[in-house]
Design a protein around this motif. Structure first.
Motif, PDB file in Angstrom:
ATOM      1  N   PHE A  96       0.844  -1.205   0.000  1.00 22.51           N
ATOM      2  CA  PHE A  96       0.000   0.000   0.000  1.00 22.51           C
ATOM      3  C   PHE A  96       0.877   1.252   0.000  1.00 22.51           C
ATOM      4  N   ASP A  97       0.295   2.360  -0.479  1.00 21.38           N
ATOM      5  CA  ASP A  97       1.063   3.602  -0.594  1.00 21.38           C
ATOM      6  C   ASP A  97       1.599   4.088   0.739  1.00 21.38           C
ATOM      7  N   ASP A  98       0.808   3.939   1.773  1.00 20.96           N
ATOM      8  CA  ASP A  98       1.244   4.512   3.064  1.00 20.96           C
ATOM      9  C   ASP A  98       0.738   3.679   4.241  1.00 20.96           C
ATOM     10  N   TYR A  99       1.189   4.105   5.403  1.00 22.47           N
ATOM     11  CA  TYR A  99       0.864   3.414   6.658  1.00 22.47           C
ATOM     12  C   TYR A  99      -0.647   3.398   6.917  1.00 22.47           C
ATOM     13  N   GLU A 100      -1.308   4.509   6.584  1.00 24.80           N
ATOM     14  CA  GLU A 100      -2.750   4.613   6.834  1.00 24.80           C
ATOM     15  C   GLU A 100      -3.507   3.558   6.010  1.00 24.80           C
ATOM     16  N   ARG A 101      -3.153   3.471   4.726  1.00 25.57           N
ATOM     17  CA  ARG A 101      -3.870   2.516   3.852  1.00 25.57           C
ATOM     18  C   ARG A 101      -3.567   1.070   4.243  1.00 25.57           C
ATOM     19  N   MET A 102      -2.315   0.781   4.603  1.00 24.42           N
ATOM     20  CA  MET A 102      -2.005  -0.609   4.975  1.00 24.42           C
ATOM     21  C   MET A 102      -2.712  -0.983   6.276  1.00 24.42           C
ATOM     22  N   SER A 103      -2.789  -0.027   7.185  1.00 19.91           N
ATOM     23  CA  SER A 103      -3.437  -0.300   8.474  1.00 19.91           C
ATOM     24  C   SER A 103      -4.935  -0.518   8.279  1.00 19.91           C
ATOM     25  N   SER A 104      -5.512   0.261   7.361  1.00 25.29           N
ATOM     26  CA  SER A 104      -6.934   0.122   7.086  1.00 25.29           C
ATOM     27  C   SER A 104      -7.212  -1.256   6.468  1.00 25.29           C
ATOM     28  N   ALA A 105      -6.341  -1.689   5.576  1.00 21.00           N
ATOM     29  CA  ALA A 105      -6.515  -3.010   4.948  1.00 21.00           C
ATOM     30  C   ALA A 105      -6.390  -4.122   5.998  1.00 21.00           C
ATOM     31  N   ALA A 106      -5.450  -3.961   6.914  1.00 18.24           N
ATOM     32  CA  ALA A 106      -5.265  -4.980   7.964  1.00 18.24           C
ATOM     33  C   ALA A 106      -6.489  -5.022   8.875  1.00 18.24           C
ATOM     34  N   ALA A 107      -7.014  -3.857   9.209  1.00 18.66           N
ATOM     35  CA  ALA A 107      -8.214  -3.809  10.065  1.00 18.66           C
ATOM     36  C   ALA A 107      -9.390  -4.469   9.336  1.00 18.66           C
ATOM     37  N   ASP A 108      -9.529  -4.183   8.035  1.00 18.13           N
ATOM     38  CA  ASP A 108     -10.622  -4.802   7.256  1.00 18.13           C
ATOM     39  C   ASP A 108     -10.511  -6.324   7.249  1.00 18.13           C
ATOM     40  N   LEU A 109      -9.288  -6.796   7.168  1.00 18.58           N
ATOM     41  CA  LEU A 109      -9.062  -8.243   7.150  1.00 18.58           C
ATOM     42  C   LEU A 109      -9.541  -8.884   8.465  1.00 18.58           C
ATOM     43  N   ILE A 110      -9.229  -8.241   9.566  1.00 21.34           N
ATOM     44  CA  ILE A 110      -9.652  -8.786  10.876  1.00 21.34           C
ATOM     45  C   ILE A 110     -11.179  -8.762  10.978  1.00 21.34           C
ATOM     46  N   ILE A 111     -11.771  -7.656  10.541  1.00 25.41           N
ATOM     47  CA  ILE A 111     -13.233  -7.546  10.557  1.00 25.41           C
ATOM     48  C   ILE A 111     -13.845  -8.687   9.735  1.00 25.41           C
ATOM     49  N   ASP A 112     -13.282  -8.919   8.574  1.00 22.20           N
ATOM     50  CA  ASP A 112     -13.795  -9.952   7.684  1.00 22.20           C
ATOM     51  C   ASP A 112     -13.711 -11.337   8.336  1.00 22.20           C
TER      52      ASP A 112
ATOM     53  N   ILE B  53       7.093 -17.333   6.563  1.00 18.48           N
ATOM     54  CA  ILE B  53       5.773 -16.978   5.995  1.00 18.48           C
ATOM     55  C   ILE B  53       5.690 -17.378   4.525  1.00 18.48           C
ATOM     56  N   GLN B  54       6.844 -17.478   3.857  1.00 15.36           N
ATOM     57  CA  GLN B  54       6.841 -17.887   2.442  1.00 15.36           C
ATOM     58  C   GLN B  54       6.167 -19.242   2.242  1.00 15.36           C
ATOM     59  N   GLN B  55       6.278 -20.116   3.257  1.00 17.60           N
ATOM     60  CA  GLN B  55       5.684 -21.447   3.069  1.00 17.60           C
ATOM     61  C   GLN B  55       4.362 -21.618   3.818  1.00 17.60           C
ATOM     62  N   HIS B  56       3.769 -20.491   4.225  1.00 21.03           N
ATOM     63  CA  HIS B  56       2.484 -20.568   4.928  1.00 21.03           C
ATOM     64  C   HIS B  56       1.345 -20.385   3.922  1.00 21.03           C
ATOM     65  N   ALA B  57       0.491 -21.391   3.798  1.00 28.48           N
ATOM     66  CA  ALA B  57      -0.585 -21.337   2.799  1.00 28.48           C
ATOM     67  C   ALA B  57      -1.553 -20.181   3.082  1.00 28.48           C
ATOM     68  N   GLY B  58      -1.708 -19.837   4.348  1.00 28.70           N
ATOM     69  CA  GLY B  58      -2.610 -18.733   4.704  1.00 28.70           C
ATOM     70  C   GLY B  58      -1.831 -17.486   5.088  1.00 28.70           C
ATOM     71  N   GLY B  59      -0.646 -17.337   4.534  1.00 24.66           N
ATOM     72  CA  GLY B  59       0.205 -16.191   4.876  1.00 24.66           C
ATOM     73  C   GLY B  59      -0.172 -14.952   4.068  1.00 24.66           C
ATOM     74  N   ILE B  60      -0.302 -13.829   4.734  1.00 25.51           N
ATOM     75  CA  ILE B  60      -0.548 -12.553   4.046  1.00 25.51           C
ATOM     76  C   ILE B  60       0.449 -11.543   4.588  1.00 25.51           C
ATOM     77  N   VAL B  61       1.149 -10.870   3.694  1.00 24.52           N
ATOM     78  CA  VAL B  61       2.093  -9.841   4.116  1.00 24.52           C
ATOM     79  C   VAL B  61       1.523  -8.508   3.657  1.00 24.52           C
ATOM     80  N   ILE B  62       1.339  -7.606   4.593  1.00 22.24           N
ATOM     81  CA  ILE B  62       0.857  -6.270   4.245  1.00 22.24           C
ATOM     82  C   ILE B  62       1.971  -5.280   4.569  1.00 22.24           C
TER      83      ILE B  62
END
Ligand code: GLP
Length: 242
Positions: free
Chosen positions: A6-22, A222-231
């Motif tokens: 993501f472009d910045d800290y705000e956008r990456m944090s928002s995406a991470a929060a959305d992921l937890i909500i989901d 994390i490279q070998q984690h099937a459910g790994g997400i790096v933000i």
């Protein structure tokens, strides 16, 4: 493993929060494991705001702490206990009965670890784990060179961890060791979200994501984690070649 930049800290944090909500929307009884540190501060703030707006119910979730500074009292503002209560549990209305954290004041580390290991088994494993990364590649307190087959254990901390650790405390705090979930538990989490922001994390993220998997860089697993997400934000991703 999936990588999102993501472009910045705000956008990456928002995406991470959305992921937890989901995750909680899909699975209201999810077992969640949270790290502390500077990186997820905005994620947790946005999570609390979004959860309130969208009326997300966390009352059936169970929460586990990833790690703790041994010997640091839970009422100290830099402890993981204090941080998680203030940034995550209280804002989300999560009750004590839904939480299990390491007791940093324990005299019996072995039984503290056993308690954590048994509890994770009892609740059916971790559905979602959020971790930051140390500049040396640590995950939780799994320092470079960690035995990745370990479950919960105590760990002598490396100098870089000890010196950056002081930043979390308002006064000089004697820290030497940590207690942490082991990489075996991190890798068994059904989803493993790794967050990194800022230029300081760029060199280690290159190693973690583009070099061979090695216990000298625990984050590389994390490279070998099937459910790994790096933000990442752009700065933390700036050394990546792809
Ligand atoms: C700390 C914690 C980790 C944390 C990491 C990164 O020492 N033990 O759980 O994720 O280091 O911290 P920060 O986000 O402040 O860079």
């Amino acid at each position: 493993m999936e990588i999102k930049i993501f472009d910045d800290y705000e956008r990456m944090s928002s995406a991470a929060a959305d992921l937890i909500i989901d995750i909680v929307k899909r699975n209201p009884v999810a077992v969640l494991c949270f790290a502390t540190g500077n990186t997820p501060v905005l994620t947790y703030k946005l999570l609390a705001e979004k959860a309130k707006e969208e009326k997300i119910d966390f009352s059936k979730c169970f929460c586990i702490g990833l790690d703790e500074w041994l010997g640091v009292s839970p009422d100290k503002s830099g402890s993981c206990h204090y941080t998680l209560y203030h940034q995550v549990f209280r804002p989300l209305g999560i009750k004590d009965s839904q939480i299990h954290l390491f007791n940093a004041m324990t005299k019996d580390i072995e039984s503290e670890c056993k308690k954590m290991n048994e509890l994770i088994e009892k609740v059916g494993g971790i559905d979602f784990l959020l971790a930051g990364v140390g500049v040396n590649g640590h995950i939780g307190f799994n320092e470079p060179g960690a035995d990745v087959s370990l479950l919960a254990h105590d760990q002598e901390l490396h100098d870089t961890t000890l010196s950056s650790g002081q930043n979390y405390f308002s006064e000089p705090t004697p820290i030497k060791k940590g207690i942490t979930l082991g990489m075996a538990q991190v890798m068994k989490a059904r989803k493993f979200l790794l967050l990194a922001n800022g230029i300081k994390k760029a060199p280690i993220m290159k190693q973690a994501l583009e070099a061979n998997i090695t216990n000298n860089v625990p984050a590389s697993f994390i490279q070998q984690h099937a459910g790994g997400i790096v933000i990442l934000n752009k700065e933390a991703a700036s050394a990546l070649s792809k």
